[in-house]
Design an enzyme around this catalytic site. Structure first.
Site, PDB file in Angstrom:
ATOM      1  N   SER A   1       0.806  -1.214   0.000  1.00 48.37           N
ATOM      2  CA  SER A   1       0.000   0.000   0.000  1.00 48.37           C
ATOM      3  C   SER A   1       0.839   1.264   0.000  1.00 48.37           C
ATOM      4  CB  SER A   1      -0.951   0.046   1.194  1.00 48.37           C
ATOM      5  OG  SER A   1      -0.220   0.209   2.401  1.00 48.37           O
TER       6      SER A   1
ATOM      7  N   THR B   1      -1.117   0.610  -6.437  1.00 49.80           N
ATOM      8  CA  THR B   1      -1.272   0.048  -5.103  1.00 49.80           C
ATOM      9  C   THR B   1      -2.607   0.547  -4.566  1.00 49.80           C
ATOM     10  OG1 THR B   1      -0.166  -0.314  -2.973  1.00 49.80           O
ATOM     11  CG2 THR B   1       0.035   1.895  -3.934  1.00 49.80           C
ATOM     12  N   TYR B   2      -2.795   0.500  -3.271  1.00 48.48           N
ATOM     13  CA  TYR B   2      -4.026   1.024  -2.681  1.00 48.48           C
ATOM     14  C   TYR B   2      -3.663   1.955  -1.538  1.00 48.48           C
ATOM     15  CZ  TYR B   2      -3.160  -2.657   0.750  1.00 48.48           C
ATOM     16  OH  TYR B   2      -2.579  -3.469   1.691  1.00 48.48           O
TER      17      TYR B   2
ATOM     18  N   GLY C   1       5.763  -2.175   1.397  1.00 50.82           N
ATOM     19  CA  GLY C   1       5.921  -3.442   0.703  1.00 50.82           C
ATOM     20  C   GLY C   1       6.846  -3.307  -0.493  1.00 50.82           C
ATOM     21  N   ALA C   2       6.585  -4.119  -1.518  1.00 56.22           N
ATOM     22  CA  ALA C   2       7.457  -4.159  -2.694  1.00 56.22           C
ATOM     23  C   ALA C   2       7.602  -2.800  -3.367  1.00 56.22           C
ATOM     24  CB  ALA C   2       6.933  -5.185  -3.694  1.00 56.22           C
ATOM     25  N   ALA C   3       6.564  -1.968  -3.306  1.00 54.62           N
ATOM     26  CA  ALA C   3       6.612  -0.640  -3.932  1.00 54.62           C
ATOM     27  C   ALA C   3       7.715   0.232  -3.337  1.00 54.62           C
ATOM     28  CB  ALA C   3       5.266   0.053  -3.794  1.00 54.62           C
TER      29      ALA C   3
END
EC number: 4.1.1.11
Length: 125
Positions: free
Chosen positions: A25, A57-58, A73-75
């Protein structure tokens, strides 16, 4: 015809954090979410002005008034703290271009709101 159009944009916000170990996110200051009309858990596109990276993403709610813009996260691999980002949310609508006015939130270096306005079509009205 139903089209997907941008309905909200937070323009040139500064990334304040990147947490690889969070489940995903983007955490956004609640003031910015409200001003833009972006809901918690709404899908957003994030564009990094510094490196050109684009990701989806959100949104999740960050502390009100904190200026938080944190990729999780991955972002978090795609941005650096201090980068400028544009955050956009989209809606599927049945509207004519001249009827559509997305909300744009402009911020300063601390991600405090400096202006909120409707983005008018090219040529205005």
């Amino acid at each position: 015809m139903i089209r997907t159009l941008v309905h909200a944009k937070i323009h040139r916000a500064t990334v304040t954090g990147a947490d690889l170990n969070y489940v995903g996110s983007i955490t956004i200051d609640e003031d910015l979410l409200e001003a833009a009309g972006i809901w918690p858990f709404e899908r957003v596109q994030v564009v990094d002005v510094n490196n050109g990276a684009r990701l989806e993403t959100y949104a999740i709610v960050g502390e009100r008034g904190s200026g938080t813009i944190q990729l999780n996260g991955a972002a978090a691999h795609l941005v650096n703290v201090g980068d400028l980002v544009i955050i956009m949310a989209y809606a599927q609508v049945d509207a004519k271009p001249e009827e559509w006015e997305p909300t744009v939130v402009f911020v300063n270096e601390q991600n405090a709101i400096t202006e909120v306005k409707a983005l008018l079509p090219v040529g205005g009205r």
